[in-house]
Motif scaffolding. Structure first.
Motif, PDB file in Angstrom:
ATOM      1  N   LYS A  87       8.776  36.429  45.476  1.00 36.16           N
ATOM      2  CA  LYS A  87       7.579  35.633  45.183  1.00 36.16           C
ATOM      3  C   LYS A  87       7.313  34.633  46.304  1.00 36.16           C
ATOM      4  CE  LYS A  87       5.295  32.760  41.714  1.00 36.16           C
ATOM      5  NZ  LYS A  87       5.386  32.124  40.372  1.00 36.16           N
ATOM      6  N   SER A  88       8.372  34.019  46.809  1.00 40.28           N
ATOM      7  CA  SER A  88       8.202  33.053  47.893  1.00 40.28           C
ATOM      8  C   SER A  88       7.700  33.715  49.171  1.00 40.28           C
ATOM      9  CB  SER A  88       9.520  32.323  48.169  1.00 40.28           C
ATOM     10  OG  SER A  88      10.451  33.163  48.841  1.00 40.28           O
ATOM     11  N   GLU A 146      17.409  37.435  39.382  1.00 40.27           N
ATOM     12  CA  GLU A 146      16.850  36.075  39.410  1.00 40.27           C
ATOM     13  C   GLU A 146      16.617  35.615  40.845  1.00 40.27           C
ATOM     14  OE1 GLU A 146      16.081  32.186  37.368  1.00 40.27           O
ATOM     15  OE2 GLU A 146      16.311  34.223  36.608  1.00 40.27           O
ATOM     16  N   TYR A 147      17.617  35.767  41.675  1.00 47.07           N
ATOM     17  CA  TYR A 147      17.536  35.247  43.045  1.00 47.07           C
ATOM     18  C   TYR A 147      16.504  36.006  43.874  1.00 47.07           C
ATOM     19  CZ  TYR A 147      18.794  33.897  47.778  1.00 47.07           C
ATOM     20  OH  TYR A 147      18.726  33.448  49.071  1.00 47.07           O
ATOM     21  N   LYS A 164      12.734  35.644  42.838  1.00 47.79           N
ATOM     22  CA  LYS A 164      12.194  34.372  43.320  1.00 47.79           C
ATOM     23  C   LYS A 164      11.954  34.433  44.826  1.00 47.79           C
ATOM     24  CE  LYS A 164      14.069  31.268  39.768  1.00 47.79           C
ATOM     25  NZ  LYS A 164      15.011  30.145  39.501  1.00 47.79           N
TER      26      LYS A 164
END
Length: 226
Positions: free
Chosen positions: A186-187, A179-180, A183
């Protein structure tokens, strides 16, 4: 060829070409299919061949397979991966592998309660890392500092490091890490195509570790009859 009873080393570079083929005649189609999958996984696509080898090197350190490390470091070197890039990738592997254990500390704190929550893997638990800090501030702060240092762009850029982290998170199978770091990737501008290829490389290395260790299985099988 009979394996000598005097052969004490569990790993030697020369073992792989000598013993890895021994199992192939007994499951030829399966070994052929894996070889084709591995070849496809490492082909240049959305990710460069060099970055795939860097991801593979980091993944091999997560699985702990010395044959995989040997193979992919050599392949990465041929593609001009520098020692600095290799070491930085290994650092990301160490961060995510250790970080997955730290993330599971959230579950440990929940289990420690007299009436623990029923949900063992709530997404909102990622916001509860401060609970670990409250128990041991020095440990938590040291880990955060390590993570910041490891993920700082240097020879490898921020996006490349985040993709390495995604690969290790999938090898570790830690939902919090997946999850971390997804993300984060993607950032940093990672596309779905880049993520897909990263995950395929991680899969190839996780499976490849088991495949590579057939060398040990063959040696053990032969030694059992000596």
């Amino acid at each position: 060829m009979t394996v000598s009873a005097e052969q004490d080393s569990l790993y030697a570079r020369s073992y792989f070409p000598r013993y890895a083929p021994k199992f192939v005649p007994h499951a030829p189609e399966a070994f052929k299919a894996f070889g084709e999958f591995n070849k496809a996984a490492m082909q240049e696509g959305a990710l460069s061949a060099k970055l795939k080898e860097i991801i593979a090197i980091a993944s091999a350190h997560a699985t702990g397979c010395p044959y995989c490390i040997d193979l992919h470091v050599a392949a990465g070197r041929k593609l001009q991966a520098s020692k600095e890039e290799v070491v930085e990738a290994i650092g990301v592997s160490a961060l995510v592998k250790g970080g997955s254990a730290l993330y599971h500390g959230i579950n440990a704190l929940n289990a420690y309660e007299e009436s623990p929550a029923d949900d063992l893997y709530a997404r909102e638990n990622l916001t509860k890392l401060e609970a670990l800090e409250a128990v041991n501030e020095e440990l938590y702060t040291a880990f955060v500092s390590f993570g910041r240092e490891v993920l700082t762009p240097r020879s490898l850029g921020a996006k490349d490091k985040s993709l390495v982290a995604v690969a290790i998170a999938h090898i570790e199978g830690c939902a919090y890490s997946i999850e971390y770091y997804t993300k984060l990737a993607k950032s940093e501008g990672a596309s779905l195509a880049e993520l897909a290829e990263t995950i395929v490389v991680a899969g190839a290395l996780k499976a490849g570790s088991a495949m590579a260790h057939r060398v040990n299985a063959y040696i053990a099988y032969e030694r059992a009859g000596e």
